[in-house]
Design a protein around this motif. Sequence first.
Motif, PDB file in Angstrom:
ATOM      1  N   HIS A 117       0.838  -1.186   0.000  1.00 48.59           N
ATOM      2  CA  HIS A 117       0.000   0.000   0.000  1.00 48.59           C
ATOM      3  C   HIS A 117       0.878   1.242   0.000  1.00 48.59           C
ATOM      4  N   ALA A 118       0.279   2.368  -0.407  1.00 49.38           N
ATOM      5  CA  ALA A 118       1.001   3.636  -0.324  1.00 49.38           C
ATOM      6  C   ALA A 118       1.282   3.951   1.135  1.00 49.38           C
ATOM      7  N   PRO A 119       2.351   4.677   1.424  1.00 48.78           N
ATOM      8  CA  PRO A 119       2.660   4.960   2.822  1.00 48.78           C
ATOM      9  C   PRO A 119       1.559   5.773   3.496  1.00 48.78           C
ATOM     10  N   THR A 120       1.238   5.371   4.708  1.00 54.22           N
ATOM     11  CA  THR A 120       0.307   6.159   5.512  1.00 54.22           C
ATOM     12  C   THR A 120       1.014   7.445   5.939  1.00 54.22           C
ATOM     13  N   GLU A 121       0.278   8.348   6.579  1.00 54.79           N
ATOM     14  CA  GLU A 121       0.906   9.582   7.061  1.00 54.79           C
ATOM     15  C   GLU A 121       2.033   9.271   8.031  1.00 54.79           C
ATOM     16  N   ALA A 122       1.784   8.308   8.918  1.00 55.66           N
ATOM     17  CA  ALA A 122       2.809   7.944   9.904  1.00 55.66           C
ATOM     18  C   ALA A 122       4.022   7.326   9.216  1.00 55.66           C
ATOM     19  N   GLU A 123       3.795   6.469   8.234  1.00 53.75           N
ATOM     20  CA  GLU A 123       4.912   5.840   7.523  1.00 53.75           C
ATOM     21  C   GLU A 123       5.688   6.875   6.714  1.00 53.75           C
ATOM     22  N   ALA A 124       4.980   7.812   6.088  1.00 52.40           N
ATOM     23  CA  ALA A 124       5.671   8.864   5.336  1.00 52.40           C
ATOM     24  C   ALA A 124       6.524   9.729   6.259  1.00 52.40           C
TER      25      ALA A 124
END
Length: 335
Positions: free
Chosen positions: A131-138
């Motif tokens: 999946h695309a990075p979540t806000e936390a992952e980004a």
Amino acid sequence: MALSPYLPPHPVTRMIELCRAIGSHKRWFHNWSMLRYAASGLLFVEGPAEELATRLFDAADQLKEGAGWFSNLRTDVRFCLVAGLLRHETPVDQFKSMFARTRAAFREAGLPKGETEEAMATLICLDVCDHAPTEAEARRIAEVFAGMRAEHRLLTGREDYPAATLLALRGEPVPEIIARVELLYDALHELHFHRGNQLQLASHLLYFVEAPDAVALARFRALYDAFQAEGLWMNSGDYDEVAILAFLDLPAPAIVERVLADRLRLREELHPRPSKQEGFTLATQTAFLHFAADGETDLATLGSAQRAAVLALLAAQQAAVSAAASAAAASAAAS
């Protein structure tokens, strides 16, 4: 998650089949290096080589659709990205949507724009978490990137987005990630390897070796020395290939023998003939898969090594893009 359950039983033969099939679709303006790197990405995909080549070009055309006139998604780098999509059976439209979300998340996290690098980071996300990075992952990716820049401001740029993404998605605390990467970088330098972008990439790759750092470093030194003993003119451009081979818990001479045998076949049987450097890069992939297919690596090592190999392949693709751009600029200046 593992990148792929499929491993070709005869990797170098499979590489030759894929390169020939892809070559039958090549137009005069396509870059051979990019197409061969795409073939390397397709080693993990099962199916007839000609069918995969057709799917590669069809998907590459789809990825090109809707891209801006000056978008890098119109260049031959798209073939390398599409090879990753075929490995995951991911439709192009799904990747485009994921790419758009990745770019938005990166902007929100304060990372500067870089279309090609962000596309490659999206491919890393597809490999690791689907999946695309979540806000936390980004934000974690941005923190890792900032940590890398703090240590090596002149070396770290947008081309490091894929590495920062792969490191961030491991889940360890960011200060620990940066500290360990730095220890690997400094230890490699202490082993008399030259500082610079290539050594930084090697430190990122060795981070994922499923063995103590001292073991990974010893393997790296032994492999490099073994290649030199066979008469190869080794340099910093070979650090990433050697780092991939350091995932193998095997005697260095056996690994070197397989790499050189594969490179010889690739250079004898592919037309036009790949350069020694390109042949070495491709043979590193086939040699690793040869030992993996023989059951010489466990699943944990294979999963980590596959992701590291994707990162190394993306770096090779970026280098090919830069080389092509430099050649084009030089040609324009001379005209």
